[in-house]
Design an enzyme around this catalytic site. Structure first.
Site, PDB file in Angstrom:
ATOM      1  N   CYS A 107      14.947   0.370  15.202  1.00  0.00           N
ATOM      2  CA  CYS A 107      14.536   1.879  15.362  1.00  0.00           C
ATOM      3  C   CYS A 107      15.936   2.863  15.984  1.00  0.00           C
ATOM      4  CB  CYS A 107      13.959   1.735  16.892  1.00  0.00           C
ATOM      5  SG  CYS A 107      13.922   3.336  17.536  1.00  0.00           S
TER       6      CYS A 107
ATOM      7  N   ARG B 225       0.846  -1.221   0.134  1.00  0.00           N
ATOM      8  CA  ARG B 225      -0.045  -0.143   0.152  1.00  0.00           C
ATOM      9  C   ARG B 225       0.713   1.226   0.014  1.00  0.00           C
ATOM     10  NH1 ARG B 225      -4.427  -0.148   4.587  1.00  0.00           N
ATOM     11  NH2 ARG B 225      -5.069   1.760   3.377  1.00  0.00           N
TER      12      ARG B 225
ATOM     13  N   CYS C 243       8.088   2.503  16.436  1.00  0.00           N
ATOM     14  CA  CYS C 243       8.932   1.423  17.105  1.00  0.00           C
ATOM     15  C   CYS C 243       7.896   0.941  18.176  1.00  0.00           C
ATOM     16  CB  CYS C 243      10.054   2.164  17.856  1.00  0.00           C
ATOM     17  SG  CYS C 243      11.101   0.972  18.871  1.00  0.00           S
TER      18      CYS C 243
ATOM     19  N   ALA D 234     -17.152  12.445  -4.138  1.00  0.00           N
ATOM     20  CA  ALA D 234     -16.572  13.702  -3.500  1.00  0.00           C
ATOM     21  C   ALA D 234     -15.873  14.700  -4.272  1.00  0.00           C
ATOM     22  CB  ALA D 234     -15.471  12.963  -2.543  1.00  0.00           C
TER      23      ALA D 234
ATOM     24  N   GLY E 277     -16.904  10.707   2.600  1.00  0.00           N
ATOM     25  CA  GLY E 277     -16.497   9.189   1.993  1.00  0.00           C
ATOM     26  C   GLY E 277     -16.276   8.256   3.172  1.00  0.00           C
TER      27      GLY E 277
ATOM     28  N   ASP F  20      -3.253   7.036   3.772  1.00  0.00           N
ATOM     29  CA  ASP F  20      -2.673   7.556   2.533  1.00  0.00           C
ATOM     30  C   ASP F  20      -2.111   9.344   3.047  1.00  0.00           C
ATOM     31  OD1 ASP F  20      -5.520   7.970   1.084  1.00  0.00           O
ATOM     32  OD2 ASP F  20      -4.583   9.707   1.481  1.00  0.00           O
TER      33      ASP F  20
ATOM     34  N   CYS G 166       9.973   1.589  22.034  1.00  0.00           N
ATOM     35  CA  CYS G 166      10.072   2.860  22.880  1.00  0.00           C
ATOM     36  C   CYS G 166       9.215   3.618  22.162  1.00  0.00           C
ATOM     37  CB  CYS G 166      11.501   3.343  22.343  1.00  0.00           C
ATOM     38  SG  CYS G 166      11.689   4.144  20.730  1.00  0.00           S
TER      39      CYS G 166
ATOM     40  N   ASP H 160     -22.888   6.750  -1.245  1.00  0.00           N
ATOM     41  CA  ASP H 160     -24.079   5.873  -1.009  1.00  0.00           C
ATOM     42  C   ASP H 160     -24.567   6.316   0.478  1.00  0.00           C
ATOM     43  OD1 ASP H 160     -21.686   3.514  -1.969  1.00  0.00           O
ATOM     44  OD2 ASP H 160     -23.292   4.106  -3.054  1.00  0.00           O
TER      45      ASP H 160
ATOM     46  N   HIS I 212      -6.046   7.093  12.186  1.00  0.00           N
ATOM     47  CA  HIS I 212      -5.647   5.749  12.274  1.00  0.00           C
ATOM     48  C   HIS I 212      -4.177   5.327  11.866  1.00  0.00           C
ATOM     49  CE1 HIS I 212     -10.116   4.520  11.425  1.00  0.00           C
ATOM     50  NE2 HIS I 212      -9.792   4.672  12.958  1.00  0.00           N
TER      51      HIS I 212
END
Ligand code: APR
Length: 233
Positions: free
Chosen positions: A137, A60, A118, A220, A176, A95, A121, A204, A110
């Site tokens: 890390c 992704r 990490c 949108a 959206g 994104d 830590c 919808d 999110h």
């Protein structure tokens, strides 16, 4: 519409990036269709099959280089630049299209594909490339970097700031999102409880359409620029 509106909170979901070519989660070609959520987006999945989870997010992250912000992202960034009241864009998306369009007053509740976290830590670092399991890390030196994604069952980021903004909002706009996942799906009720006008822009009807004063159905890329023109008129 703009009469006595000073503080705006905008929630976006996968639908705002759909016209940029990024799959949503619950549509017919939805992202989860290829994978079971339990297999790629839970702490248990990370413990059970770390390589699969890292690979899922590497794919992704790599896709971001093939897509660009659409008119909805551009319009929200223009609103962010021009709006002299309080404005907060809370995105469920991981994104980077809101940033690339120029949005500044933005929270990724999110997490973000372009960040690594990490697990030892808690340090988060910008990350553009593939993130193999065992990546080290640079803060604590442990091989504990994971995708900086909030998995199901984990606490979304910066909820205090989001709740404060919802409590002060004169206008709450949801764009959206299917309204399938909490706490984001409950934001409309919080905002409405504190007196905000609530507006949904979606392809919808969503699971939460009932809670909105107004729902506008459509893509949108058309509805968001029209709303921004209305707000800046
Ligand atoms: N314009 C506007 N809305 C659209 C468009 C579009 N071009 N294309 C799709 N939509 C709408 C769909 O109708 C749907 O209601 O976007 C919504 C996308 O819903 P989901 O796929 O469920 O995505 P989202 O609501 O963002 O999911 C929320 O669930 O899986 C978790 O963490 C993940 O952040 C995600 C969260």
């Amino acid at each position: 519409m703009t009469r006595d509106i000073h503080n705006i909170v905008i929630l976006t979901g996968a639908g705002v990036s759909a016209e940029s070519g990024l799959a949503t989660f619950r549509g017919p070609d939805g992202l989860w269709e290829g994978h079971r959520v339990e297999d790629v987006c839970t702490p248990e999945a990370l413990a059970r099959d770390r390589a699969l989870v890292h690979r899922f997010y590497d794919e992704r992250r790599a896709k971001l280089g093939e897509v660009a912000p659409n008119a909805a992202h551009e319009a929200l960034a223009a609103l962010d630049r021009a709006w002299d009241g309080e404005l907060l864009i809370v995105t469920q998306n991981v994104d980077d299209l809101h940033e690339r369009a120029g949005a500044k007053r933005l929270i990724h509740m999110h997490g973000e594909l372009k960040s690594a976290l990490c697990a030892a830590c808690g340090k988060a670092v910008p990350w553009d490339a593939a993130l193999p399991p065992g990546s080290v890390c640079d803060g604590c030196g442990k091989p504990a970097l994971r995708p900086d994604i909030v998995f199901f069952g984990e606490m979304p980021y910066r909820m205090d700031e989001i709740d404060d903004a919802l409590g002060q909002a004169d206008l709450f706009v949801s764009i959206g999102t299917s309204g399938a996942v909490y706490p984001a799906a409950g934001f409309v009720q919080t905002a409405r409880h504190h007196g905000a006008r609530t507006l949904e822009l979606n392809l919808d009807p969503s699971a939460g359409s009932f809670y909105f004063h107004e729902s506008r159905l459509g893509p949108a890329s058309l509805l968001v620029p029209a709303l921004v023109r209305e707000l800046l008129a």
